[in-house]
Design a protein around this motif. Structure first.
Motif, PDB file in Angstrom:
ATOM      1  N   GLY A 192       1.768  -3.161  12.254  1.00 19.59           N
ATOM      2  CA  GLY A 192       1.736  -2.924  13.695  1.00 19.59           C
ATOM      3  C   GLY A 192       0.526  -3.540  14.348  1.00 19.59           C
ATOM      4  N   ASP A 193      -0.095  -2.773  15.245  1.00 14.53           N
ATOM      5  CA  ASP A 193      -1.145  -3.353  16.086  1.00 14.53           C
ATOM      6  C   ASP A 193      -2.549  -3.196  15.530  1.00 14.53           C
ATOM      7  OD1 ASP A 193      -1.284  -0.646  16.386  1.00 14.53           O
ATOM      8  OD2 ASP A 193      -1.544  -0.667  18.559  1.00 14.53           O
ATOM      9  N   GLY A 194      -2.673  -2.586  14.367  1.00 16.37           N
ATOM     10  CA  GLY A 194      -4.019  -2.420  13.842  1.00 16.37           C
ATOM     11  C   GLY A 194      -4.098  -1.636  12.557  1.00 16.37           C
ATOM     12  N   PHE A 254      -7.671  -7.762   5.950  1.00 20.49           N
ATOM     13  CA  PHE A 254      -6.308  -7.251   6.130  1.00 20.49           C
ATOM     14  C   PHE A 254      -5.501  -8.226   6.968  1.00 20.49           C
ATOM     15  CE2 PHE A 254      -9.013  -3.709   5.186  1.00 20.49           C
ATOM     16  CZ  PHE A 254      -8.259  -2.957   4.299  1.00 20.49           C
ATOM     17  N   ARG A 255      -4.386  -8.655   6.436  1.00 19.49           N
ATOM     18  CA  ARG A 255      -3.486  -9.544   7.171  1.00 19.49           C
ATOM     19  C   ARG A 255      -2.331  -8.727   7.714  1.00 19.49           C
ATOM     20  NH1 ARG A 255      -3.760 -14.003   2.490  1.00 19.49           N
ATOM     21  NH2 ARG A 255      -5.389 -15.289   3.407  1.00 19.49           N
ATOM     22  N   PRO A 256      -1.676  -9.242   8.755  1.00 23.11           N
ATOM     23  CA  PRO A 256      -0.481  -8.544   9.240  1.00 23.11           C
ATOM     24  C   PRO A 256       0.542  -8.484   8.112  1.00 23.11           C
ATOM     25  CG  PRO A 256      -1.082 -10.339  10.730  1.00 23.11           C
ATOM     26  CD  PRO A 256      -1.944 -10.477   9.512  1.00 23.11           C
ATOM     27  N   VAL A 257       1.194  -7.343   7.956  1.00 27.36           N
ATOM     28  CA  VAL A 257       2.157  -7.194   6.872  1.00 27.36           C
ATOM     29  C   VAL A 257       3.297  -8.198   7.072  1.00 27.36           C
ATOM     30  CG1 VAL A 257       3.582  -5.366   7.940  1.00 27.36           C
ATOM     31  CG2 VAL A 257       3.321  -5.450   5.463  1.00 27.36           C
ATOM     32  N   GLY A 258       3.736  -8.814   5.995  1.00 26.09           N
ATOM     33  CA  GLY A 258       4.853  -9.764   6.085  1.00 26.09           C
ATOM     34  C   GLY A 258       4.429 -11.204   6.250  1.00 26.09           C
ATOM     35  N   GLU A 282       0.646 -21.756  14.402  1.00 20.30           N
ATOM     36  CA  GLU A 282       0.538 -20.472  13.725  1.00 20.30           C
ATOM     37  C   GLU A 282      -0.906 -20.041  13.521  1.00 20.30           C
ATOM     38  OE1 GLU A 282       2.219 -18.137   9.782  1.00 20.30           O
ATOM     39  OE2 GLU A 282       2.078 -20.322   9.773  1.00 20.30           O
ATOM     40  N   ILE A 283      -1.254 -18.957  14.204  1.00 18.38           N
ATOM     41  CA  ILE A 283      -2.578 -18.367  14.006  1.00 18.38           C
ATOM     42  C   ILE A 283      -2.368 -16.940  13.517  1.00 18.38           C
ATOM     43  CG2 ILE A 283      -4.703 -17.621  15.121  1.00 18.38           C
ATOM     44  CD1 ILE A 283      -4.297 -19.933  17.110  1.00 18.38           C
ATOM     45  N   VAL A 284      -2.961 -16.621  12.384  1.00 18.03           N
ATOM     46  CA  VAL A 284      -2.829 -15.279  11.830  1.00 18.03           C
ATOM     47  C   VAL A 284      -4.108 -14.501  12.125  1.00 18.03           C
ATOM     48  CG1 VAL A 284      -2.548 -13.934   9.721  1.00 18.03           C
ATOM     49  CG2 VAL A 284      -1.260 -16.060  10.027  1.00 18.03           C
TER      50      VAL A 284
END
Ligand SMILES: [Zn+2]
Ligand SMILES: [Zn+2]
Length: 188
Positions: A117-119, A91-95, A53-55
Protein backbone atom coordinates in the motif's frame (compact mmCIF):
# COMPACT_ATOMS: atom_id res chain seq x y z
CA UNK A 1 3.98 5.05 13.58
CA UNK A 2 3.62 4.88 9.82
CA UNK A 3 6.02 6.07 7.17
CA UNK A 4 4.10 6.95 4.05
CA UNK A 5 5.65 7.42 0.66
CA UNK A 6 3.78 10.72 0.27
CA UNK A 7 5.28 12.05 3.48
CA UNK A 8 8.76 10.81 2.70
CA UNK A 9 8.55 12.44 -0.74
CA UNK A 10 8.65 15.73 1.16
CA UNK A 11 11.42 14.94 3.59
CA UNK A 12 13.12 12.23 5.60
CA UNK A 13 11.57 11.38 8.94
CA UNK A 14 13.68 11.15 12.07
CA UNK A 15 12.12 9.19 14.88
CA UNK A 16 12.85 8.50 18.51
CA UNK A 17 10.14 6.26 19.90
CA UNK A 18 9.54 4.41 23.10
CA UNK A 19 6.97 1.65 22.79
CA UNK A 20 5.40 0.17 25.91
CA UNK A 21 5.02 -3.61 26.23
CA UNK A 22 1.97 -4.98 24.40
CA UNK A 23 2.07 -2.38 21.64
CA UNK A 24 3.72 -5.00 19.47
CA UNK A 25 2.39 -8.56 19.32
CA UNK A 26 5.18 -11.08 19.19
CA UNK A 27 4.96 -14.83 18.85
CA UNK A 28 3.11 -16.56 21.64
CA UNK A 29 5.99 -17.77 23.82
CA UNK A 30 7.66 -14.38 24.20
CA UNK A 31 6.82 -10.96 25.49
CA UNK A 32 8.42 -7.59 25.80
CA UNK A 33 9.12 -6.77 29.47
CA UNK A 34 10.36 -3.19 29.22
CA UNK A 35 9.94 -0.27 26.88
CA UNK A 36 11.24 -0.73 23.38
CA UNK A 37 13.37 2.19 22.37
CA UNK A 38 13.93 2.80 18.67
CA UNK A 39 15.67 5.78 17.13
CA UNK A 40 16.65 6.38 13.56
CA UNK A 41 15.65 7.73 10.21
CA UNK A 42 13.37 6.77 7.36
CA UNK A 43 13.83 8.20 3.90
CA UNK A 44 12.87 7.57 0.33
CA UNK A 45 15.22 6.10 -2.22
CA UNK A 46 14.22 6.21 -5.85
CA UNK A 47 15.34 3.41 -8.07
CA UNK A 48 15.38 4.31 -11.72
CA UNK A 49 14.67 1.09 -13.52
CA UNK A 50 14.02 2.62 -16.91
CA UNK A 51 12.91 5.90 -18.42
CA UNK A 52 9.33 5.25 -17.33
CA UNK A 53 9.82 3.22 -14.23
CA UNK A 54 10.79 4.70 -10.90
CA UNK A 55 10.46 2.51 -7.83
CA UNK A 56 10.00 4.27 -4.50
CA UNK A 57 11.92 2.38 -1.83
CA UNK A 58 11.67 3.18 1.85
CA UNK A 59 14.93 2.92 3.70
CA UNK A 60 14.91 2.59 7.49
CA UNK A 61 18.07 2.87 9.52
CA UNK A 62 17.77 2.63 13.27
CA UNK A 63 18.94 1.21 16.53
CA UNK A 64 16.67 -0.54 18.99
CA UNK A 65 16.91 -1.63 22.59
CA UNK A 66 14.49 -3.62 24.69
CA UNK A 67 14.14 -6.57 27.03
CA UNK A 68 12.29 -9.72 26.06
CA UNK A 69 11.15 -12.62 28.18
CA UNK A 70 11.17 -16.06 26.61
CA UNK A 71 11.45 -19.66 27.78
CA UNK A 72 14.81 -21.33 28.38
CA UNK A 73 15.38 -23.78 25.54
CA UNK A 74 16.14 -26.57 28.04
CA UNK A 75 14.06 -26.08 31.19
CA UNK A 76 11.36 -23.70 29.87
CA UNK A 77 11.81 -21.27 32.78
CA UNK A 78 11.30 -17.65 31.73
CA UNK A 79 14.53 -15.87 30.83
CA UNK A 80 14.94 -12.15 30.27
CA UNK A 81 17.07 -11.38 27.26
CA UNK A 82 18.47 -7.96 26.41
CA UNK A 83 18.09 -6.89 22.81
CA UNK A 84 20.34 -4.18 21.45
CA UNK A 85 20.78 -3.99 17.72
CA UNK A 86 21.03 -1.73 14.72
CA UNK A 87 19.63 -2.27 11.26
CA UNK A 88 19.63 -0.77 7.80
CA UNK A 89 16.77 -2.02 5.67
CA UNK A 90 15.30 -1.25 2.29
CA UNK A 91 11.61 -1.83 1.60
CA UNK A 92 10.29 -2.00 -1.94
CA UNK A 93 6.64 -1.87 -2.95
CA UNK A 94 5.28 -5.41 -2.80
CA UNK A 95 5.10 -7.04 -6.23
CA UNK A 96 7.70 -4.84 -7.83
CA UNK A 97 10.25 -7.66 -7.97
CA UNK A 98 7.73 -10.19 -9.26
CA UNK A 99 9.75 -10.67 -12.44
CA UNK A 100 12.33 -12.50 -10.34
CA UNK A 101 15.25 -10.43 -11.55
CA UNK A 102 17.76 -9.99 -8.78
CA UNK A 103 18.29 -6.29 -8.26
CA UNK A 104 20.69 -5.64 -5.47
CA UNK A 105 21.13 -1.94 -5.97
CA UNK A 106 24.30 -1.51 -3.99
CA UNK A 107 27.04 -3.72 -2.72
CA UNK A 108 26.19 -2.58 0.80
CA UNK A 109 24.71 -4.90 3.36
CA UNK A 110 21.31 -3.34 3.08
CA UNK A 111 18.62 -5.98 3.41
CA UNK A 112 15.53 -5.93 1.23
CA UNK A 113 11.95 -6.17 2.46
CA UNK A 114 8.62 -5.13 1.01
CA UNK A 115 5.84 -2.73 1.96
CA UNK A 116 2.18 -2.91 1.01
CA UNK A 117 0.00 0.00 0.00
CA UNK A 118 1.05 3.54 0.75
CA UNK A 119 3.70 2.91 3.35
CA UNK A 120 5.29 1.01 6.15
CA UNK A 121 4.51 0.58 9.85
CA UNK A 122 7.48 1.07 12.15
CA UNK A 123 5.97 -1.49 14.54
CA UNK A 124 6.10 -4.18 11.85
CA UNK A 125 9.75 -3.43 11.18
CA UNK A 126 10.59 -3.51 14.88
CA UNK A 127 8.75 -6.77 15.54
CA UNK A 128 10.79 -8.53 12.90
CA UNK A 129 14.07 -6.96 13.98
CA UNK A 130 13.55 -7.88 17.63
CA UNK A 131 12.87 -11.50 16.67
CA UNK A 132 15.94 -11.56 14.42
CA UNK A 133 18.12 -10.07 17.16
CA UNK A 134 17.26 -12.79 19.66
CA UNK A 135 19.73 -15.65 19.90
CA UNK A 136 18.66 -18.89 18.22
CA UNK A 137 18.73 -20.59 21.60
CA UNK A 138 18.12 -18.83 24.89
CA UNK A 139 19.33 -20.55 28.05
CA UNK A 140 18.68 -19.56 31.67
CA UNK A 141 22.33 -20.41 32.28
CA UNK A 142 25.08 -22.04 30.27
CA UNK A 143 24.95 -25.14 32.46
CA UNK A 144 21.17 -25.43 32.68
CA UNK A 145 20.43 -29.09 33.37
CA UNK A 146 17.05 -28.99 31.65
CA UNK A 147 14.02 -31.12 32.37
CA UNK A 148 14.30 -34.78 33.33
CA UNK A 149 13.28 -36.85 30.34
CA UNK A 150 11.81 -39.46 32.67
CA UNK A 151 9.73 -37.52 35.18
CA UNK A 152 9.68 -34.04 33.66
CA UNK A 153 11.04 -32.26 36.75
CA UNK A 154 13.27 -29.24 36.43
CA UNK A 155 16.66 -30.71 37.21
CA UNK A 156 18.09 -27.33 38.25
CA UNK A 157 15.73 -26.86 41.17
CA UNK A 158 14.19 -30.26 41.74
CA UNK A 159 16.75 -33.04 41.37
CA UNK A 160 15.14 -36.43 40.93
CA UNK A 161 16.33 -39.99 41.34
CA UNK A 162 15.67 -41.13 37.83
CA UNK A 163 18.52 -43.13 36.37
CA UNK A 164 20.99 -41.08 34.44
CA UNK A 165 20.17 -43.32 31.49
CA UNK A 166 20.20 -41.79 28.05
CA UNK A 167 16.90 -40.12 27.36
CA UNK A 168 15.74 -42.32 24.54
CA UNK A 169 12.06 -41.82 23.75
CA UNK A 170 11.78 -45.48 22.75
CA UNK A 171 12.70 -46.46 26.30
CA UNK A 172 10.08 -44.15 27.70
CA UNK A 173 7.46 -45.73 25.48
CA UNK A 174 8.57 -49.21 26.49
CA UNK A 175 8.46 -48.29 30.15
CA UNK A 176 4.97 -46.92 29.77
CA UNK A 177 3.87 -50.23 28.30
CA UNK A 178 5.53 -52.19 31.12
CA UNK A 179 3.90 -49.97 33.67
CA UNK A 180 0.52 -50.58 32.11
CA UNK A 181 1.14 -54.32 32.16
CA UNK A 182 2.06 -54.15 35.84
CA UNK A 183 -1.00 -52.07 36.66
CA UNK A 184 -3.38 -54.40 34.86
CA UNK A 185 -1.85 -57.36 36.66
CA UNK A 186 -2.26 -55.63 40.01
CA UNK A 187 -5.90 -54.87 39.24
CA UNK A 188 -6.91 -58.37 38.27
ZN1 LIG B 1 17.10 -23.52 31.80
ZN1 LIG C 1 13.41 -37.54 36.84
Amino acid sequence: MKFTVAELEQEAVDFDESLAPAVIDYVEEMRQVGPLHAAGRADLLKEHRGPQEIVADIRVRASLQTRMELPCARCLDPVVQMVDSTFDLLFRPVGVDADGVDRSITASETEIGYYEGDGLLLEDVLREQVLLALPAKTLCSEDCKGLCAECGRNRNTDPCNCAAAPADPRWAALQAINLQAVRSRVKS
